[in-house]
Design a protein around this motif. Structure first.
Motif, PDB file in Angstrom:
ATOM      1  N   MET A   1       0.831  -1.069  -0.060  1.00  0.00           N
ATOM      2  CA  MET A   1      -0.051  -0.039  -0.047  1.00  0.00           C
ATOM      3  C   MET A   1       0.780   1.209  -0.063  1.00  0.00           C
ATOM      4  SD  MET A   1      -2.661   1.323   2.866  1.00  0.00           S
ATOM      5  CE  MET A   1      -2.443  -0.221   3.778  1.00  0.00           C
ATOM      6  N   THR A   2       0.685   1.941  -0.837  1.00  0.00           N
ATOM      7  CA  THR A   2       1.370   3.445  -0.864  1.00  0.00           C
ATOM      8  C   THR A   2       0.767   4.449   0.206  1.00  0.00           C
ATOM      9  OG1 THR A   2       1.755   3.002  -3.398  1.00  0.00           O
ATOM     10  CG2 THR A   2       1.983   5.206  -2.291  1.00  0.00           C
ATOM     11  N   ARG A   3       1.493   4.756   0.956  1.00  0.00           N
ATOM     12  CA  ARG A   3       0.959   5.517   1.932  1.00  0.00           C
ATOM     13  C   ARG A   3       1.468   7.054   1.447  1.00  0.00           C
ATOM     14  NH1 ARG A   3      -3.078   3.479   4.383  1.00  0.00           N
ATOM     15  NH2 ARG A   3      -2.683   4.818   6.366  1.00  0.00           N
ATOM     16  N   PHE A   4       0.476   8.086   1.465  1.00  0.00           N
ATOM     17  CA  PHE A   4       0.943   9.408   1.309  1.00  0.00           C
ATOM     18  C   PHE A   4       0.585  10.007   2.554  1.00  0.00           C
ATOM     19  CE2 PHE A   4      -2.911   7.764  -0.633  1.00  0.00           C
ATOM     20  CZ  PHE A   4      -3.807   8.375  -0.257  1.00  0.00           C
ATOM     21  N   GLY A   5       1.054  11.370   2.544  1.00  0.00           N
ATOM     22  CA  GLY A   5       1.027  11.939   3.708  1.00  0.00           C
ATOM     23  C   GLY A   5      -0.158  13.279   3.794  1.00  0.00           C
ATOM     24  N   PHE A   6      -0.323  13.874   4.753  1.00  0.00           N
ATOM     25  CA  PHE A   6      -1.286  14.943   5.225  1.00  0.00           C
ATOM     26  C   PHE A   6      -0.973  15.995   4.134  1.00  0.00           C
ATOM     27  CE2 PHE A   6      -2.366  18.672   7.451  1.00  0.00           C
ATOM     28  CZ  PHE A   6      -3.827  18.317   7.801  1.00  0.00           C
ATOM     29  N   GLY A   7       0.424  16.286   4.103  1.00  0.00           N
ATOM     30  CA  GLY A   7       0.687  17.632   3.071  1.00  0.00           C
ATOM     31  C   GLY A   7       0.034  17.424   1.782  1.00  0.00           C
ATOM     32  N   GLU A   8       0.208  16.031   1.143  1.00  0.00           N
ATOM     33  CA  GLU A   8      -0.430  15.763  -0.209  1.00  0.00           C
ATOM     34  C   GLU A   8      -1.925  15.944  -0.305  1.00  0.00           C
ATOM     35  OE1 GLU A   8      -0.665  12.197  -3.373  1.00  0.00           O
ATOM     36  OE2 GLU A   8       1.159  12.009  -1.875  1.00  0.00           O
ATOM     37  N   GLY A   9      -2.336  15.415   0.903  1.00  0.00           N
ATOM     38  CA  GLY A   9      -3.914  15.570   0.930  1.00  0.00           C
ATOM     39  C   GLY A   9      -4.261  17.064   0.995  1.00  0.00           C
ATOM     40  N   VAL A  10      -3.565  17.967   1.779  1.00  0.00           N
ATOM     41  CA  VAL A  10      -3.878  19.423   1.778  1.00  0.00           C
ATOM     42  C   VAL A  10      -3.712  19.954   0.320  1.00  0.00           C
ATOM     43  CG1 VAL A  10      -3.023  21.420   2.762  1.00  0.00           C
ATOM     44  CG2 VAL A  10      -3.205  19.681   4.069  1.00  0.00           C
ATOM     45  N   LEU A  11      -2.970  19.429  -0.392  1.00  0.00           N
ATOM     46  CA  LEU A  11      -2.796  20.095  -1.656  1.00  0.00           C
ATOM     47  C   LEU A  11      -3.922  19.547  -2.682  1.00  0.00           C
ATOM     48  CD1 LEU A  11       1.201  19.920  -2.146  1.00  0.00           C
ATOM     49  CD2 LEU A  11      -0.097  21.879  -2.014  1.00  0.00           C
ATOM     50  N   VAL A  12      -4.216  18.223  -2.546  1.00  0.00           N
ATOM     51  CA  VAL A  12      -5.387  17.751  -3.216  1.00  0.00           C
ATOM     52  C   VAL A  12      -6.529  18.490  -2.769  1.00  0.00           C
ATOM     53  CG1 VAL A  12      -6.868  15.862  -3.394  1.00  0.00           C
ATOM     54  CG2 VAL A  12      -4.585  15.589  -3.588  1.00  0.00           C
ATOM     55  N   ALA A  13      -6.859  18.787  -1.625  1.00  0.00           N
ATOM     56  CA  ALA A  13      -7.748  19.667  -1.273  1.00  0.00           C
ATOM     57  C   ALA A  13      -7.846  20.887  -1.655  1.00  0.00           C
ATOM     58  CB  ALA A  13      -7.802  19.611   0.479  1.00  0.00           C
ATOM     59  N   LEU A  14      -6.723  21.809  -1.561  1.00  0.00           N
ATOM     60  CA  LEU A  14      -6.600  23.114  -2.277  1.00  0.00           C
ATOM     61  C   LEU A  14      -7.097  22.825  -3.801  1.00  0.00           C
ATOM     62  CD1 LEU A  14      -6.196  25.960  -1.813  1.00  0.00           C
ATOM     63  CD2 LEU A  14      -3.773  25.325  -2.319  1.00  0.00           C
ATOM     64  N   LEU A  15      -6.614  22.256  -4.380  1.00  0.00           N
ATOM     65  CA  LEU A  15      -6.768  22.073  -5.904  1.00  0.00           C
ATOM     66  C   LEU A  15      -8.112  21.868  -6.420  1.00  0.00           C
ATOM     67  CD1 LEU A  15      -5.273  21.990  -8.871  1.00  0.00           C
ATOM     68  CD2 LEU A  15      -4.870  19.632  -8.554  1.00  0.00           C
ATOM     69  N   ALA A  16      -8.872  20.694  -5.697  1.00  0.00           N
ATOM     70  CA  ALA A  16     -10.132  20.419  -5.840  1.00  0.00           C
ATOM     71  C   ALA A  16     -10.910  21.680  -5.438  1.00  0.00           C
ATOM     72  CB  ALA A  16     -10.389  19.032  -4.970  1.00  0.00           C
ATOM     73  N   ALA A  17     -10.868  22.399  -4.167  1.00  0.00           N
ATOM     74  CA  ALA A  17     -11.657  23.496  -4.076  1.00  0.00           C
ATOM     75  C   ALA A  17     -11.325  24.559  -5.124  1.00  0.00           C
ATOM     76  CB  ALA A  17     -11.313  23.940  -2.692  1.00  0.00           C
ATOM     77  N   MET A  18     -10.265  24.788  -5.590  1.00  0.00           N
ATOM     78  CA  MET A  18     -10.176  25.851  -6.607  1.00  0.00           C
ATOM     79  C   MET A  18     -10.827  25.257  -8.109  1.00  0.00           C
ATOM     80  SD  MET A  18      -6.365  27.456  -6.065  1.00  0.00           S
ATOM     81  CE  MET A  18      -5.620  26.392  -7.078  1.00  0.00           C
ATOM     82  N   LEU A  19     -10.547  24.231  -8.552  1.00  0.00           N
ATOM     83  CA  LEU A  19     -11.056  23.918  -9.533  1.00  0.00           C
ATOM     84  C   LEU A  19     -12.660  23.668  -9.487  1.00  0.00           C
ATOM     85  CD1 LEU A  19      -8.906  20.656 -10.903  1.00  0.00           C
ATOM     86  CD2 LEU A  19      -9.304  22.878 -11.917  1.00  0.00           C
ATOM     87  N   ALA A  20     -13.328  23.135  -8.435  1.00  0.00           N
ATOM     88  CA  ALA A  20     -14.606  23.078  -8.428  1.00  0.00           C
ATOM     89  C   ALA A  20     -15.351  24.804  -8.345  1.00  0.00           C
ATOM     90  CB  ALA A  20     -15.365  22.433  -6.916  1.00  0.00           C
ATOM     91  N   SER A  21     -14.640  25.487  -7.814  1.00  0.00           N
ATOM     92  CA  SER A  21     -15.164  27.033  -7.566  1.00  0.00           C
ATOM     93  C   SER A  21     -14.953  27.656  -9.302  1.00  0.00           C
ATOM     94  CB  SER A  21     -14.147  28.025  -6.870  1.00  0.00           C
ATOM     95  OG  SER A  21     -14.308  27.520  -5.355  1.00  0.00           O
ATOM     96  N   VAL A  22     -13.911  27.265  -9.929  1.00  0.00           N
ATOM     97  CA  VAL A  22     -14.037  27.986 -11.262  1.00  0.00           C
ATOM     98  C   VAL A  22     -15.095  27.112 -12.151  1.00  0.00           C
ATOM     99  CG1 VAL A  22     -12.568  27.764 -13.448  1.00  0.00           C
ATOM    100  CG2 VAL A  22     -11.525  28.445 -11.244  1.00  0.00           C
TER     101      VAL A  22
END
Length: 185
Positions: A1-22
């Motif tokens: 299992m590839t474990r990814f960190g909290f920081g990557e999740g924060v970046l995904v959250a920011l990108l998704a929120a910006m894309l959804a707003s646009v």
């Protein structure tokens, strides 16, 4: 299992929120608000699902999960006329994907379900307080960024006690070696 960190999740959250707003702004010019809500919900859910599949080391069933995700999403659109059933469907699909590809124990799956409910509750609270789509999606996915911290067995769910039969033990060792070799390629 590839474990990814909290920081990557924060970046995904920011990108998704910006894309959804646009996307909301652009689609709002072309479609009614109810349709925009459904499309954004499906897009965010499916996009997050693809992200989860891409980050998983498990390769089996990815295409089936993606096709099933789209089928369930559009079935919900066809059978219901509201946004909330679609939101519920996307939450269930996210949870099932994380359970299938990341968790090996029932406890971890239940903790993950609790994390989804907590994130959804926080998102609803933010939506009521601010009315901002960006902050709502940001809050939900920010809570979901905690997902990699859910405890799981480091060996991918394999048993700690060896099998009694030596042939079964040899088969188990060979399968484990093949998995490790295929993961490196």
């Amino acid at each position: 299992m590839t474990r990814f960190g909290f920081g990557e999740g924060v970046l995904v959250a920011l990108l998704a929120a910006m894309l959804a707003s646009v996307a909301q702004t652009g689609l709002g010019l072309l479609l009614p608000a109810a349709d925009v809500g459904q499309l954004l919900c499906i897009g965010l859910g499916f996009g997050y699902g693809l992200y989860l599949l891409a980050r998983s080391r498990e390769h089996v069933g990815r295409i089936v999960v993606a096709i099933g995700w789209v089928a369930v999403s559009f079935l919900v659109v066809a059978l219901t006329a509201g946004l909330w059933p679609q939101v519920l469907a996307q939450l269930v699909l996210v949870w099932l994907t994380r359970v299938l590809y990341y968790h090996t124990e029932t406890f971890a799956a239940l903790v993950d379900l609790g994390l989804l409910v907590l994130g959804f509750s926080a998102a609803i609270w933010v939506l009521e307080r601010t009315g901002s789509l960006f902050l709502t999606i940001w809050m939900f996915l920010l809570v979901q960024a905690l997902f990699p911290l859910i405890p799981s067995r480091p060996d991918g769910g394999e048993r700690a006690d060896p099998p009694q039969d030596p042939f079964v033990a040899a088969e188990h060792t060979a399968e484990h070696a093949l998995r490790r070799l295929s993961a490196r390629q």
